[in-house]
Design an enzyme around this catalytic site. Structure first.
Site, PDB file in Angstrom:
ATOM      1  N   HIS A 194       0.653  -1.125  -0.137  1.00 40.37           N
ATOM      2  CA  HIS A 194       0.184   0.107   0.352  1.00 40.37           C
ATOM      3  C   HIS A 194       0.577   1.196  -0.280  1.00 40.37           C
ATOM      4  O   HIS A 194       1.967   1.072   0.215  1.00 40.37           O
ATOM      5  CB  HIS A 194      -1.317   0.271   1.140  1.00 40.37           C
ATOM      6  CG  HIS A 194      -2.170   1.279   1.104  1.00 40.37           C
ATOM      7  ND1 HIS A 194      -1.977   2.422   1.575  1.00 40.37           N
ATOM      8  CD2 HIS A 194      -3.700   0.550   1.315  1.00 40.37           C
ATOM      9  CE1 HIS A 194      -2.975   3.026   1.780  1.00 40.37           C
ATOM     10  NE2 HIS A 194      -3.583   1.927   0.806  1.00 40.37           N
ATOM     11  N   GLU A 251      -3.634   2.662  -7.142  1.00 40.17           N
ATOM     12  CA  GLU A 251      -4.497   3.109  -6.580  1.00 40.17           C
ATOM     13  C   GLU A 251      -2.983   3.806  -6.885  1.00 40.17           C
ATOM     14  O   GLU A 251      -2.364   4.675  -5.838  1.00 40.17           O
ATOM     15  CB  GLU A 251      -3.807   2.977  -4.960  1.00 40.17           C
ATOM     16  CG  GLU A 251      -4.885   1.492  -4.271  1.00 40.17           C
ATOM     17  CD  GLU A 251      -5.543   1.398  -3.194  1.00 40.17           C
ATOM     18  OE1 GLU A 251      -6.596   1.710  -2.597  1.00 40.17           O
ATOM     19  OE2 GLU A 251      -4.819   1.862  -2.102  1.00 40.17           O
ATOM     20  N   GLY A 298     -11.523   5.181   2.774  1.00 44.19           N
ATOM     21  CA  GLY A 298     -12.369   6.498   4.061  1.00 44.19           C
ATOM     22  C   GLY A 298     -13.965   6.177   3.416  1.00 44.19           C
ATOM     23  O   GLY A 298     -14.191   6.133   4.562  1.00 44.19           O
TER      24      GLY A 298
END
Ligand code: PEP
Length: 273
Positions: free
Chosen positions: A107, A186, A251
């Site tokens: 990540h 991402e 989120g």
């Protein structure tokens, strides 16, 4: 109608203590009920919640004990570089067996905050595969105003570096695929900013990775500021799916109603049972 499986992953990061993660998992499972099983075939939508390391066991137990009909499983957010042994504070891949079938690796927050290199990401991929678990490999450019070709080049190179490091650690591409590798594109500039990439960019990355790896069936997810209102655009329609295989949601996944709306958008393009 595409038969490609959709994967939706909720990444809760370090936002909530375990008791609140359990409450959130319960709220999501109750809102979804048996929707996954009723609408999708058992394999057409895979839903994974990634709580903190402390929340994994209680969330997995809750889902398996109280909501087996919901068809929701868990994923770990990260894994140790070490194997089992005298490594204080570490959680080796083999300790997730029986708890989390999938583990997120690489990540961007770990690359940024912990200096995690492509080499380390590759070692982690190899550890996950050796434990018999499925890696979710996060890749992403930090090029907010680059053109699409430059982004594709960057992400292809990042992927190649992680694959090469995994191979040095004893895990080749064939083994990564056999373990159920999923890639999550991402872009760093889209995470937590409220400024998602476009579907066009994410599709270009997905097809660039598939052609670089010569693997048309490679599952590629998108992550970065996805919310309920725009969720449907990432999936397309049942007869015209996008080139993406799902979403990694940060989120918005901390709110049961917003996350469930995203899952329902995915369900809308899956095949009926
Ligand atoms: C993430 O960090 O993986 C992510 C996708 O976050 P957000 O949805 O909050 O941008």
């Amino acid at each position: 109608m595409s038969s490609r499986q959709i994967t939706v992953i909720a990444n809760w990061k370090a936002n909530l203590p375990p008791s609140e993660e359990v409450a959130l998992a319960k709220a999501i499972a109750e809102e979804l009920g048996s929707a996954l099983k009723v609408k999708g075939s058992p394999s057409s939508l895979r839903l994974l919640l990634a709580p903190s390391a402390l929340g994994l066991v209680p969330v997995a137990s809750l889902l398996r004990r109280e909501y087996p009909e919901a068809g929701i499983d868990v994923a770990a957010q990260d894994v140790s570089l070490s194997s089992a042994g005298a490594f204080t504070g570490e959680i080796p891949a083999e300790h997730f067996v029986g708890i989390a079938p999938a583990i997120i690796v690489g990540h961007s927050e770990r690359r940024r905050d912990r200096g995690e290199s492509d080499e380390a990401v590759g070692v982690k991929l190899a550890r996950v595969v050796a434990a018999g678990l499925a890696p979710v490999l996060c890749l992403g450019d930090n090029l907010p105003s680059a053109d699409i070709a430059a982004r594709v080049d960057f992400v292809q190179a990042q992927c190649a570096a992680a694959f090469a490091a995994a191979e040095r650690a004893g895990c080749n591409a064939t083994q990564l695929y056999a373990a159920g590798l999923v890639i999550a594109y991402e872009p760093v500039w889209a995470i937590g900013t409220g400024n998602p990439a476009s579907v066009e960019i994410a599709e270009a990355i997905a097809s660039g990775l598939r052609s670089a790896l010569n693997r048309e069936e490679l599952p590629v997810l998108y992550g970065g500021s996805v919310d309920a209102a725009s969720a449907a655009t990432w999936f397309g329609t049942p007869s015209a799916r996008t080139g993406l295989d799902g979403l990694l949601v940060g989120g918005a996944s901390l709110h049961a109603d917003r996350f469930v709306a995203i899952v329902r958008a995915a369900l809308a393009v899956t095949e009926p049972a």
